[in-house]
Design a protein around this motif. Sequence first.
Motif, short mmCIF file in Angstrom:
data_model
loop_
_atom_site.label_atom_id
_atom_site.label_comp_id
_atom_site.label_asym_id
_atom_site.label_seq_id
_atom_site.Cartn_x
_atom_site.Cartn_y
_atom_site.Cartn_z
N MET A 1 0.85 -1.17 0.00
CA MET A 1 0.00 0.00 0.00
C MET A 1 0.89 1.23 0.00
O MET A 1 1.82 1.32 0.79
CB MET A 1 -0.91 -0.02 1.24
CG MET A 1 -1.72 1.22 1.44
SD MET A 1 -2.77 1.18 2.91
CE MET A 1 -4.17 0.32 2.24
N LYS A 2 0.60 2.17 -0.85
CA LYS A 2 1.38 3.39 -0.97
C LYS A 2 0.65 4.49 -0.21
O LYS A 2 -0.54 4.74 -0.44
CB LYS A 2 1.52 3.75 -2.44
CG LYS A 2 2.73 4.52 -2.79
CD LYS A 2 2.87 4.59 -4.30
CE LYS A 2 4.18 5.25 -4.66
NZ LYS A 2 4.31 5.37 -6.12
N LEU A 3 1.36 5.15 0.73
CA LEU A 3 0.77 6.18 1.57
C LEU A 3 1.63 7.44 1.59
O LEU A 3 2.84 7.38 1.35
CB LEU A 3 0.62 5.69 3.01
CG LEU A 3 -0.28 4.48 3.26
CD1 LEU A 3 -0.17 4.04 4.71
CD2 LEU A 3 -1.70 4.81 2.91
N ILE A 4 1.00 8.56 1.93
CA ILE A 4 1.71 9.82 2.16
C ILE A 4 1.62 10.11 3.64
O ILE A 4 0.51 10.20 4.19
CB ILE A 4 1.07 10.97 1.36
CG1 ILE A 4 1.08 10.66 -0.14
CG2 ILE A 4 1.79 12.28 1.64
CD1 ILE A 4 0.25 11.61 -0.96
N LEU A 5 2.76 10.24 4.32
CA LEU A 5 2.76 10.50 5.76
C LEU A 5 2.35 11.94 6.04
O LEU A 5 2.82 12.86 5.36
CB LEU A 5 4.13 10.22 6.35
CG LEU A 5 4.60 8.77 6.30
CD1 LEU A 5 6.00 8.65 6.87
CD2 LEU A 5 3.66 7.86 7.05
N THR A 6 1.49 12.13 7.03
CA THR A 6 1.08 13.48 7.42
C THR A 6 1.76 13.93 8.71
O THR A 6 1.79 15.11 9.01
CB THR A 6 -0.45 13.56 7.60
OG1 THR A 6 -0.86 12.58 8.54
CG2 THR A 6 -1.16 13.34 6.27
N THR A 7 2.25 12.98 9.49
CA THR A 7 3.02 13.29 10.70
C THR A 7 4.25 12.40 10.71
O THR A 7 4.34 11.43 9.96
CB THR A 7 2.22 13.03 11.99
OG1 THR A 7 1.85 11.67 12.04
CG2 THR A 7 0.98 13.90 12.07
N GLU A 8 5.19 12.72 11.58
CA GLU A 8 6.40 11.92 11.67
C GLU A 8 6.10 10.60 12.36
O GLU A 8 5.50 10.56 13.43
CB GLU A 8 7.49 12.67 12.44
CG GLU A 8 8.79 11.95 12.44
CD GLU A 8 9.94 12.80 12.94
OE1 GLU A 8 10.97 12.22 13.29
OE2 GLU A 8 9.80 14.03 12.97
N VAL A 9 6.51 9.51 11.74
CA VAL A 9 6.36 8.18 12.30
C VAL A 9 7.77 7.61 12.44
O VAL A 9 8.47 7.45 11.45
CB VAL A 9 5.49 7.27 11.40
CG1 VAL A 9 5.37 5.88 11.99
CG2 VAL A 9 4.13 7.88 11.17
N SER A 10 8.18 7.34 13.68
CA SER A 10 9.55 6.87 13.89
C SER A 10 9.77 5.55 13.18
O SER A 10 8.93 4.65 13.24
CB SER A 10 9.87 6.75 15.39
OG SER A 10 9.08 5.76 15.97
#
Length: 148
Positions: A1-10
């Motif tokens: 699945m291709k996603l765009i991060l909206t917040t920082e995910v360690s």
Amino acid sequence: MKLILTTEVSGLGAPGDVVEVKDGYGRNYLIPRSFAIRWTRGAESQIASIKKARDAREIRDLGTAKEVAGQLGALKVKLKTKAGDSGRLFGSVTTGDIADAVKAAGGPLLDRRRIEIGNPIKSTGSHKVSVKLHPEVSATLDVEVLAN
């Protein structure tokens, strides 16, 4: 699945990054918690605005990060909160409380998402808090929690 991060995910990436993750992780964790949005050609235009907002909040370069780390190391942060007679707090100290206390003590403006508390602060006294300023620079901040 291709996603765009909206917040920082360690361990995954920063806001605006396009990442490929397993379907269950994206569908059951990242998307419901608003950590990411689905990638589409139309959503790709949002990447620029997300990255622009991230750049405005982020410390620009390594030299500036080291300078801010030096400022934080020399700073004495005192935070007053409600506590019982035994020194136990009513609630706990949050990253937002620490960011506000640093600003009130004359320190630099910090993003609360960059502050990492190892164990929850639930008692008065001196506590160490880590601040991730840059991918290569981390600062340790001494926070003195006092009963109000």
